[in-house]
Design a protein around this motif. Structure first.
Motif, PDB file in Angstrom:
ATOM      1  N   ALA A  29       1.151  -1.265   0.100  1.00 33.28           N
ATOM      2  CA  ALA A  29      -0.046  -0.256  -0.237  1.00 33.28           C
ATOM      3  C   ALA A  29       1.177   1.335  -0.177  1.00 33.28           C
ATOM      4  O   ALA A  29       0.483   2.568  -0.089  1.00 33.28           O
ATOM      5  CB  ALA A  29      -0.877   0.402   1.255  1.00 33.28           C
ATOM      6  N   SER A 129      -4.500   2.321   7.397  1.00 28.77           N
ATOM      7  CA  SER A 129      -5.181   2.124   6.855  1.00 28.77           C
ATOM      8  C   SER A 129      -5.623   1.548   5.429  1.00 28.77           C
ATOM      9  O   SER A 129      -6.953   0.550   6.028  1.00 28.77           O
ATOM     10  CB  SER A 129      -5.834   3.450   7.030  1.00 28.77           C
ATOM     11  N   ARG A 130      -4.728   1.941   4.923  1.00 29.30           N
ATOM     12  CA  ARG A 130      -5.383   0.440   3.761  1.00 29.30           C
ATOM     13  C   ARG A 130      -5.089  -0.689   3.671  1.00 29.30           C
ATOM     14  O   ARG A 130      -6.052  -1.316   2.775  1.00 29.30           O
ATOM     15  CB  ARG A 130      -4.557   1.213   2.380  1.00 29.30           C
ATOM     16  N   GLN A 133      -8.238  -2.859   5.002  1.00 28.08           N
ATOM     17  CA  GLN A 133      -9.198  -3.027   5.163  1.00 28.08           C
ATOM     18  C   GLN A 133      -9.361  -4.660   4.116  1.00 28.08           C
ATOM     19  O   GLN A 133      -8.471  -5.174   3.681  1.00 28.08           O
ATOM     20  CB  GLN A 133      -9.861  -2.501   3.609  1.00 28.08           C
ATOM     21  N   VAL A 158     -11.893   5.326   4.635  1.00 28.45           N
ATOM     22  CA  VAL A 158     -10.675   4.974   5.303  1.00 28.45           C
ATOM     23  C   VAL A 158      -8.945   6.224   4.915  1.00 28.45           C
ATOM     24  O   VAL A 158      -8.734   6.146   5.981  1.00 28.45           O
ATOM     25  CB  VAL A 158     -10.112   3.580   4.093  1.00 28.45           C
ATOM     26  N   ASP A 159      -8.942   6.956   3.660  1.00 23.35           N
ATOM     27  CA  ASP A 159      -8.018   7.968   3.414  1.00 23.35           C
ATOM     28  C   ASP A 159      -7.797   8.749   3.867  1.00 23.35           C
ATOM     29  O   ASP A 159      -7.351  10.341   4.230  1.00 23.35           O
ATOM     30  CB  ASP A 159      -7.932   8.420   2.288  1.00 23.35           C
ATOM     31  N   GLU A 184     -11.380   3.299  11.063  1.00 27.08           N
ATOM     32  CA  GLU A 184     -11.123   2.265   9.673  1.00 27.08           C
ATOM     33  C   GLU A 184     -10.508   0.808   9.625  1.00 27.08           C
ATOM     34  O   GLU A 184     -10.911   0.217   9.229  1.00 27.08           O
ATOM     35  CB  GLU A 184     -10.290   3.154   8.336  1.00 27.08           C
TER      36      GLU A 184
END
Length: 508
Positions: A29, A129-130, A133, A158-159, A184
């Motif tokens: 990511a 954060s990504r 997911q 999320v961002d 998130e």
């Protein structure tokens, strides 16, 4: 001597200890996170009035920035309203830079080193954060897929901030704390319940009985705050769900609590001032008088109570959940979460939503109330099929109120309304609304200048012509100069950029 580890390396090392299974996803990511933060930074460099940039021009299909020291910075022509753009590199005197923190370090402008550290943290935290997911998470296309709980909508963001380079900067948070407290990551948070003698507290509004213990008030405390700032543990606690602001959480039942979190997230330190507690009840009461002026198209969430131990580090504000304004079958969705649905891809839906938002915002502005209607504060009530019906607004701390406009319309001005939110400066009132609603919530929902311009063009045809509407259609669009503000240490107050009006042509 070895160079100090980067924020990315430090986070990766912590992750290897606390959640090693996320390591490969975090690494994968990182390039996208660098590009996302660099895109936001490049937007700021092109459009904000930074004093060390002397000229901006189009050159060979690119944007050329001439710096005061003679250097030149090249990059793609930016769409200031785009959210899906991806700037992977810019060139400083011919040297390519894809890391926003290193670019800022090379620029070497005043306060660059501190800001570069924040950018590095933003990149690393966004990648985390990504990485957190679930694979295969996709756009919500069918209302049958929509979340059931209000906090589930919030946790889909999320961002973070769509335009701020510090969109995911969380200094002072370890990897374990981000995974435990970041909305998130969708983990319940155990809030501490700290008893404080009532005679040592200031209360505004009604503090509920279940948060009283004899002659003591029980103040909800975020666990990060209890550990890092208050340096104490809480014997009692309550499970809550973190919302997109991280320090505000959904309690059982239809209540939200804003807790003190004395660290800088994005731009501001998120404690709760004694003044904001003092004014919370009068602001809430004033807000309830405004709904009739909108024809029922806007509801303001009520502040149920606020308490502080006369310290910004130990305070809490209780608010009703926006979902109390939804009828059965309706959904209340933060505008920031709309981009995660298929709704904005429909030009008709986007125009209808824009018309609703401008109708409410401009009506209140004419009355003398400018909302801070960005995508976190503004929510939309959707029908079961997704049609925008009404709006809900929360968090009144940063609205602006024009006494002269209120008087002109015969609206009483509360005596105890905080002085800092009063202004008759028409520019200040318009900046507050246009910068948050149009350059913020509507722009991020539209996702591009073309889509925003088309929605505005359709929506404004049906709105009453007023000086405020003319200014919105004909003047450059104000937006907070978020990077300039972070590079202006010691300078209080908002700073502003003038973005190209999406209803007109031209790059600058």
């Amino acid at each position: 001597m070895h160079p100090p580890p980067t924020a990315e390396a430090e986070l990766a090392a912590e992750l290897a200890v606390v959640r090693p299974a996320l390591g490969p996803r975090f690494t994968a990511a990182l390039p996208g996170a660098r590009a996302a933060v660099l895109t936001r930074l490049w937007r700021a460099l092109v459009h904000e009035p930074l004093p060390w940039i002397t000229r901006r021009e189009e050159s060979g299909g690119e944007c050329l920035l001439r710096l005061a020291d003679g250097r030149r910075l090249h990059g793609p022509l930016p769409d200031p309203y785009a959210t899906a753009a991806r700037v992977t590199q810019v060139r400083l005197d011919g040297v390519a830079h894809g890391d926003p923190a290193r670019l800022m370090t090379e620029l070497g402008v005043p306060h660059a080193s501190g800001f570069a550290a924040e950018l590095a943290h933003s990149v690393a935290s966004m990648a985390l954060s990504r990485a957190g997911q679930e694979p295969g998470t996709s756009l919500l296309r069918d209302p049958d897929e929509w979340p059931v709980h209000d906090w589930e909508w919030e946790q889909r963001v999320v961002d973070g901030h769509p335009y701020h380079p510090n969109c995911r900067s969380r200094p002072g948070f370890t990897v374990a704390e981000q995974l435990a407290y970041g909305p998130e990551h969708r983990v319940p948070v155990r809030l501490g319940l700290l008893p404080v003698p009532a005679d040592e507290c200031l209360v505004s509004g009604e503090w509920p009985g279940e948060l009283r213990d004899g002659d003591r008030l029980v103040i909800p405390v975020h666990p990060w705050q209890a550990s890092h700032v208050l340096k104490r543990t809480c014997e009692r606690g309550i499970d809550a769900r973190p919302l997109m602001s991280l320090r505000t959480l959904a309690l059982p039942g239809d209540r939200h609590v804003k807790t003190a979190l004395s660290t800088r997230l994005t731009s501001s330190v998120r404690d709760i001032s004694v003044g904001s507690v003092t004014s919370s009840a009068v602001l809430s009461e004033f807000a309830q008088t405004l709904t009739p002026y909108t024809g029922g198209l806007l509801h303001m969430t009520r502040t149920l109570g606020a308490a502080t131990a006369h310290s910004p580090d130990l305070a809490a504000v209780l608010r009703e959940s926006p979902r109390v304004y939804a009828a059965p079958g309706e959904h209340v969705v933060p505008v920031a979460a709309l981009a995660g649905t298929a709704l904005p891809s429909s030009p008709r839906w986007l125009a209808d939503f824009t018309r609703l938002a401008l109708t409410v915002g401009l009506r209140l502005l004419e009355l003398g109330v400018a909302l801070e209607a960005h995508g976190q504060n503004l929510l939309v009530v959707l029908s079961a099929s997704g049609a925008p019906l009404r709006l809900v607004y929360r968090d009144l701390a940063d609205i602006r109120v024009g006494p002269a406009r209120l008087a002109r319309h015969g609206v009483p001005l509360p005596d105890r309304l905080p002085e800092r939110i009063r202004t008759d400066d028409v520019t200040a009132l318009r900046r507050k609304l246009f910068g948050s609603l149009v350059a913020g919530a509507l722009a991020a929902t539209a996702g591009s200048r073309a889509a925003l311009g088309a929605a505005l063009e359709t929506a404004v045809r049906d709105l009453p012509r007023s000086p405020d509407l003319v200014a919105l259609c004909e003047e450059p669009l104000p937006a907070k100069a978020l990077t300039l503000m972070r590079l202006s240490e010691g300078t209080a107050g908002d700073r502003w950029a003038a973005l190209p009006n999406p209803l007109s042509t031209g790059i600058f």
